[in-house]
Design a protein around this motif. Sequence first.
Motif, PDB file in Angstrom:
ATOM      1  N   THR A  26       0.836  -1.205   0.000  1.00 37.71           N
ATOM      2  CA  THR A  26       0.000   0.000   0.000  1.00 37.71           C
ATOM      3  C   THR A  26       0.867   1.249   0.000  1.00 37.71           C
ATOM      4  O   THR A  26       0.584   2.216  -0.724  1.00 37.71           O
ATOM      5  N   LEU A  27       1.935   1.243   0.802  1.00 39.08           N
ATOM      6  CA  LEU A  27       2.837   2.396   0.839  1.00 39.08           C
ATOM      7  C   LEU A  27       3.446   2.652  -0.541  1.00 39.08           C
ATOM      8  O   LEU A  27       3.499   3.790  -1.013  1.00 39.08           O
ATOM      9  N   LEU A  28       3.900   1.565  -1.197  1.00 39.42           N
ATOM     10  CA  LEU A  28       4.502   1.722  -2.517  1.00 39.42           C
ATOM     11  C   LEU A  28       3.485   2.259  -3.518  1.00 39.42           C
ATOM     12  O   LEU A  28       3.805   3.112  -4.353  1.00 39.42           O
ATOM     13  N   LYS A  29       2.233   1.788  -3.427  1.00 40.60           N
ATOM     14  CA  LYS A  29       1.179   2.283  -4.326  1.00 40.60           C
ATOM     15  C   LYS A  29       0.904   3.765  -4.074  1.00 40.60           C
ATOM     16  O   LYS A  29       0.680   4.533  -5.017  1.00 40.60           O
ATOM     17  N   LEU A  30       0.893   4.183  -2.809  1.00 42.35           N
ATOM     18  CA  LEU A  30       0.661   5.604  -2.478  1.00 42.35           C
ATOM     19  C   LEU A  30       1.751   6.479  -3.098  1.00 42.35           C
ATOM     20  O   LEU A  30       1.464   7.513  -3.699  1.00 42.35           O
ATOM     21  N   VAL A  31       2.997   6.041  -2.973  1.00 45.94           N
ATOM     22  CA  VAL A  31       4.123   6.817  -3.511  1.00 45.94           C
ATOM     23  C   VAL A  31       4.092   6.830  -5.040  1.00 45.94           C
ATOM     24  O   VAL A  31       4.361   7.846  -5.685  1.00 45.94           O
ATOM     25  N   ALA A  32       3.717   5.670  -5.629  1.00 47.61           N
ATOM     26  CA  ALA A  32       3.725   5.559  -7.095  1.00 47.61           C
ATOM     27  C   ALA A  32       2.474   6.145  -7.746  1.00 47.61           C
ATOM     28  O   ALA A  32       2.382   6.203  -8.974  1.00 47.61           O
TER      29      ALA A  32
END
Length: 540
Positions: free
Chosen positions: A365-371
């Motif tokens: 989820t964190l990676l999706k938020l950043v991307a």
Amino acid sequence: MIRFESISKQNSHRILFLDASAALNRGEKVGLVGPNGAGKTTLFRMITGEEPPDAGQVSIEKQVTIGYFNQDVGEMEGRSAVAEVMDGAGPVSQVAAEMATLEAAMCDPDQADRMDSIIERYGEVQARFEELGGYELDGRAREVLAGLSFSQEMMDGDVGALSGGWKMRVALARILLMRPDAMLLDEPSNHLDLESLIWLEQFLKNYEGALLMTSHDREFMNRIVNKIIEIDGGSLNSYAGDYSFFERQRALNEKQQQAQFERQQAMLAKEIKFIERFKARASHAAQVQSRVKKLDKIERFEPPKRRHVVAFDFPTPPRSGEDVAVLKNVHKGYGSKAIYQGLDLTIRRKERWCVMGVNGAGKSTLLKLVAGGADPDSGTVTVGASVKMGYFSQHAMELLDGDATIFEQLESTFPQANQGSLRALAGCFGFSGDDVEKKCRVLSGGEKARLVMAIMLFNPPNFLVLDEPTNHLDLDTKQMLIQALEAYEGTMLFVSHDRHFLARLSNRVLELTPDGIHQYSGGYTEYVARTGHEAPGLRS
């Protein structure tokens, strides 16, 4: 216990084994290594009798039980994960099945005239069930599933509702519960999170039977095996020691073989020069003839086989601003579950953040938020100036054009690039020769991952966001990727369960736990030293 005696095996036009011999002895824990397509799975199938050798024999001691785990788990549905695991527990599961049949018969009025014999048989079967530890079986099955990160709900729910990766864990648990005399594990570390991987590592260390396994995780292999069998050019070469010892010993053997070959070549050149110089002189006829006979009898040394080592050099990415990504007071949840509550994180240029946490902690989820693949419920996610992002996720593999070949996919993505550079790129990621003509739809998970990685890194971004980039990659490709990323001059945010990858590439750690979010300067190695555990879920 298991011996390969002068086996030969041909697959279509390719010779996999030629007069090859090796052994798996009691108590040995053996890592089976070799390039993709070398015949590792074929070797397993010869042990289980699914494929016979063309010549030679595979001999197995009598009464030896064998458990074989591979990536083809078959159909699973209609019963709980616990029941599925218990069904694979060897003789005890057959006894349990007979007990269940007898219990049903005792409740059947139509069987009343046979009741005395049914009850007598039930007593015998029940005694055998107890002798085999059947009443502890449910508890042991749950213990194994818990070690592989199953919740109680998942254990008791229909196994058919699980994803392919979780079904893979159920199939693995069946073999572990069985505790056979010899365990054959083909890539058991695939699909496991770090906590499960470390639990499995400990389980296999304590396992008293013989183990033959393949794995693309060198750290996992190093901690378990005490012997390596390498498939190399049709031969089976055995090395006493772990994977790192094998690498060093193989390099030393090749160096010695090269020196031996060069010394012999120098000697042969000298002898041939003498023969050529004096063959026409009668006074030297006896010496010439003697040396010719000597050369005919010499056993010629071969040079070491040249290994195809892939290497990839990153073009230098454009420079980004100092603040690459900034998250301020980010809240994010799914339904009633809160993932982040007030997360603050600043990622600066050249930092390499690895994100750690148990399943469901919010790593992806964190990676999706950043991307930009997901939006925060509140708070802000800001990507900095001059940032060019590359985002690798398992979902990215689904975006390949199934009707295109590998080369067509590369050409359509980089229309300005010349064919030579695209073929070189494909070669770096393990697609050589006719491989580039494969359609994307027929590629394995590992091949798709390599192709997506190649596309992302050809014209490199200055900020890489990578979600489990090493899944499905073999040891050689993984090593190439690590070496390439070590030389990479950009910024990284990544999730991985590969400890070798984590240790080599991270210089910051973000740990997601139920107690809160912790940030550590220093990489994964420093994190382990500071916290005393290798993964957040292993806290004492």
